[in-house]
Write a protein that holds these residues in place. Sequence first.
Motif, PDB file in Angstrom:
ATOM      1  N   ALA A 268       0.742  -1.335   0.148  1.00 27.76           N
ATOM      2  CA  ALA A 268      -0.093  -0.128  -0.057  1.00 27.76           C
ATOM      3  C   ALA A 268       0.890   1.421  -0.023  1.00 27.76           C
ATOM      4  N   ALA A 269       2.074   1.174   0.852  1.00 25.31           N
ATOM      5  CA  ALA A 269       2.965   2.321   0.844  1.00 25.31           C
ATOM      6  C   ALA A 269       3.403   2.716  -0.762  1.00 25.31           C
ATOM      7  N   GLN A 270       3.870   1.527  -1.409  1.00 22.50           N
ATOM      8  CA  GLN A 270       4.235   1.850  -2.728  1.00 22.50           C
ATOM      9  C   GLN A 270       3.155   2.413  -3.643  1.00 22.50           C
ATOM     10  N   LEU A 271       2.087   1.723  -3.489  1.00 21.96           N
ATOM     11  CA  LEU A 271       0.767   2.355  -4.494  1.00 21.96           C
ATOM     12  C   LEU A 271       0.388   3.839  -4.161  1.00 21.96           C
ATOM     13  N   TYR A 272       0.615   4.307  -2.803  1.00 20.63           N
ATOM     14  CA  TYR A 272       0.390   5.570  -2.612  1.00 20.63           C
ATOM     15  C   TYR A 272       1.337   6.312  -3.125  1.00 20.63           C
ATOM     16  N   SER A 273       2.838   5.828  -2.902  1.00 22.50           N
ATOM     17  CA  SER A 273       4.032   6.616  -3.540  1.00 22.50           C
ATOM     18  C   SER A 273       3.685   6.730  -4.866  1.00 22.50           C
ATOM     19  N   LEU A 274       3.370   5.803  -5.525  1.00 23.88           N
ATOM     20  CA  LEU A 274       3.108   5.744  -7.209  1.00 23.88           C
ATOM     21  C   LEU A 274       2.104   7.041  -7.305  1.00 23.88           C
ATOM     22  N   TYR A 275       1.080   6.851  -6.633  1.00 22.75           N
ATOM     23  CA  TYR A 275      -0.260   7.915  -7.040  1.00 22.75           C
ATOM     24  C   TYR A 275       0.499   9.372  -6.779  1.00 22.75           C
ATOM     25  N   CYS A 276       1.153   9.477  -5.398  1.00 24.64           N
ATOM     26  CA  CYS A 276       1.636  10.911  -5.264  1.00 24.64           C
ATOM     27  C   CYS A 276       2.703  11.101  -6.635  1.00 24.64           C
ATOM     28  N   SER A 277       3.572  10.309  -6.880  1.00 24.84           N
ATOM     29  CA  SER A 277       4.199  10.854  -7.920  1.00 24.84           C
ATOM     30  C   SER A 277       3.845  11.145  -9.260  1.00 24.84           C
ATOM     31  N   GLN A 278       2.694  10.865  -9.331  1.00 17.52           N
ATOM     32  CA  GLN A 278       1.603  11.215 -10.611  1.00 17.52           C
ATOM     33  C   GLN A 278       1.054  12.596 -10.416  1.00 17.52           C
ATOM     34  N   GLY A 279       1.640  13.293  -9.389  1.00 19.60           N
ATOM     35  CA  GLY A 279       1.162  14.473  -9.128  1.00 19.60           C
ATOM     36  C   GLY A 279      -0.158  14.673  -8.470  1.00 19.60           C
ATOM     37  N   GLN A 280      -0.485  13.650  -7.689  1.00 19.08           N
ATOM     38  CA  GLN A 280      -1.753  13.516  -6.985  1.00 19.08           C
ATOM     39  C   GLN A 280      -1.862  13.739  -5.606  1.00 19.08           C
ATOM     40  N   GLY A 281      -0.676  14.269  -4.865  1.00 23.02           N
ATOM     41  CA  GLY A 281      -0.402  14.305  -3.333  1.00 23.02           C
ATOM     42  C   GLY A 281      -1.357  15.263  -2.768  1.00 23.02           C
ATOM     43  N   ASN A 282      -1.756  16.151  -3.462  1.00 18.13           N
ATOM     44  CA  ASN A 282      -2.774  16.963  -2.867  1.00 18.13           C
ATOM     45  C   ASN A 282      -4.153  16.732  -3.244  1.00 18.13           C
ATOM     46  N   MET A 283      -4.374  15.541  -3.685  1.00 21.49           N
ATOM     47  CA  MET A 283      -5.928  15.194  -3.941  1.00 21.49           C
ATOM     48  C   MET A 283      -6.081  14.167  -2.666  1.00 21.49           C
ATOM     49  N   ASP A 284      -7.455  13.726  -2.450  1.00 25.21           N
ATOM     50  CA  ASP A 284      -7.917  12.870  -1.461  1.00 25.21           C
ATOM     51  C   ASP A 284      -6.948  11.728  -1.413  1.00 25.21           C
ATOM     52  N   PHE A 285      -7.030  11.111  -0.506  1.00 22.81           N
ATOM     53  CA  PHE A 285      -6.433   9.446  -0.854  1.00 22.81           C
ATOM     54  C   PHE A 285      -7.371   8.556  -1.475  1.00 22.81           C
ATOM     55  N   SER A 286      -8.697   8.868  -1.174  1.00 29.86           N
ATOM     56  CA  SER A 286      -9.283   7.840  -1.785  1.00 29.86           C
ATOM     57  C   SER A 286      -9.642   8.009  -3.503  1.00 29.86           C
ATOM     58  N   GLY A 287      -8.823   9.129  -3.941  1.00 28.06           N
ATOM     59  CA  GLY A 287      -8.527   9.420  -5.558  1.00 28.06           C
ATOM     60  C   GLY A 287      -7.808   8.186  -6.072  1.00 28.06           C
ATOM     61  N   ILE A 288      -7.237   7.388  -5.021  1.00 31.81           N
ATOM     62  CA  ILE A 288      -6.313   6.388  -5.809  1.00 31.81           C
ATOM     63  C   ILE A 288      -7.194   5.322  -6.409  1.00 31.81           C
ATOM     64  N   ILE A 289      -8.554   5.368  -6.351  1.00 33.11           N
ATOM     65  CA  ILE A 289      -9.280   4.328  -7.052  1.00 33.11           C
ATOM     66  C   ILE A 289      -9.057   4.656  -8.587  1.00 33.11           C
ATOM     67  N   LYS A 290      -8.685   6.012  -9.088  1.00 34.21           N
ATOM     68  CA  LYS A 290      -8.343   6.465 -10.458  1.00 34.21           C
ATOM     69  C   LYS A 290      -7.134   5.876 -10.896  1.00 34.21           C
ATOM     70  N   MET A 291      -6.529   5.366 -10.151  1.00 36.51           N
ATOM     71  CA  MET A 291      -4.943   4.713 -10.463  1.00 36.51           C
ATOM     72  C   MET A 291      -5.335   3.443 -10.584  1.00 36.51           C
ATOM     73  N   MET A 292      -6.093   2.879  -9.762  1.00 41.67           N
ATOM     74  CA  MET A 292      -6.415   1.600  -9.881  1.00 41.67           C
ATOM     75  C   MET A 292      -7.285   0.930 -11.142  1.00 41.67           C
ATOM     76  N   ARG A 293      -7.763   1.978 -11.500  1.00 39.09           N
ATOM     77  CA  ARG A 293      -8.687   1.778 -13.010  1.00 39.09           C
ATOM     78  C   ARG A 293      -7.821   2.103 -14.125  1.00 39.09           C
ATOM     79  N   GLY A 294      -6.647   2.525 -13.898  1.00 45.19           N
ATOM     80  CA  GLY A 294      -5.769   3.370 -15.278  1.00 45.19           C
ATOM     81  C   GLY A 294      -5.968   4.481 -15.409  1.00 45.19           C
ATOM     82  N   ASN A 295      -6.023   5.258 -14.238  1.00 47.36           N
ATOM     83  CA  ASN A 295      -6.070   6.766 -14.569  1.00 47.36           C
ATOM     84  C   ASN A 295      -7.358   7.257 -15.306  1.00 47.36           C
ATOM     85  N   ARG A 296      -8.506   6.656 -15.085  1.00 45.90           N
ATOM     86  CA  ARG A 296      -9.868   7.105 -15.431  1.00 45.90           C
ATOM     87  C   ARG A 296     -10.566   7.862 -14.406  1.00 45.90           C
TER      88      ARG A 296
END
Length: 296
Positions: A268-296
């Motif tokens: 999970a730490a790796q996945l949040y790290s990847l999500y933040c590295s896509q410029g999403q660090g200031n978004m809510d953490f639940s936005g990680i669903i977008k990454m899980m579905r291929g950034n849609r």
Amino acid sequence: MARIGFIGLGNMGGPMAANLVKAGHSVTGFDLMPDNMARAISGGVAAAPDIAGAVAGAEIVVTMLPAGAHVRQVYTGPGGILASAAKGTLLIDSSTIDVASARAVAAAAAEAGMAMLDAPVSGGTGGAEAGTLTFMVGGDDSAFAKAEPVLQKMGKTIVHAGGPGNGQAAKICNNMVLGISMIAVSEAFALAEKLGLDHQKLFDISSKSSGQCWALTTYCPVPGPVPASPANREYTPGFTAAMMLKDMKLAQEAASLANATTPLGAQAAQLYSLYCSQGQGNMDFSGIIKMMRGNR
Ligand code: NAD
């Protein structure tokens, strides 16, 4: 009513200090950022020019700082709390920091003749403003008994989790569950979409079944089923992905030092790290669903 020193008057510390003022305490604060200092003054906090000024004459000192390095510096650095506060002052650190720093600073405080509690919070900026935070407290019984009535002015639930560092331990264990469970719920919704299963139907079934959890029922990562969740406002925080990543890293650090096996926490730490590295660090953490579905 007590004379309280408050150091770190940011998004959390500012409203927490204002609630102490509202409760009738006399609060003197210090922050490095002039804007945060000004906001605290408008909330009734008296301004000090430095740490020594904030702790002079204080019975209790509260800190709310970004991370372990800041806490170590503010407590043990030159002109810091331990060099400036009177023996017998009660010290309460509400920052979220690593367990090792919390225990090291508590030991240094004891050597300087001061009791220290680690008292990290959950409840976010909304809870800080409303005075409804949950405090997870580590430290000895007598310090806890003295701190409890003050913490009650900033929070609703105050739990004594054990000795020094145990407040931080409770905080990171809880947030590791949340970080992992949000990814699990996000994966389930992404799979449901591919299988043609409606969001609301999955919610109605899972929220009454064994998949039920806070990430689903209070903070659902898709819009619709839980109208107040950040998914309904394009994932504006709430609780940022960067903050979640910080807590997941603290959990991994603690797990490594304690020889605990936390493979899902690591993933999970790796996945949040990847999500933040896509410029999403200031978004809510639940936005990680977008990454899980291929950034849609
Ligand atoms: P913030 O960055 O808004 O505030 C931190 C403040 O500390 C800043 O104003 C900064 O200027 C000040 N500061 C840093 N070094 C200092 C020093 N040497 N002397 C005086 N002031 C100093 O951060 P925040 O959102 O208020 O978070 C504070 C802590 O609470 C963090 O540990 C965070 O993880 C934790 N926390 C935050 C939330 C949240 O939703 N924001 C929720 C739970 C826990």
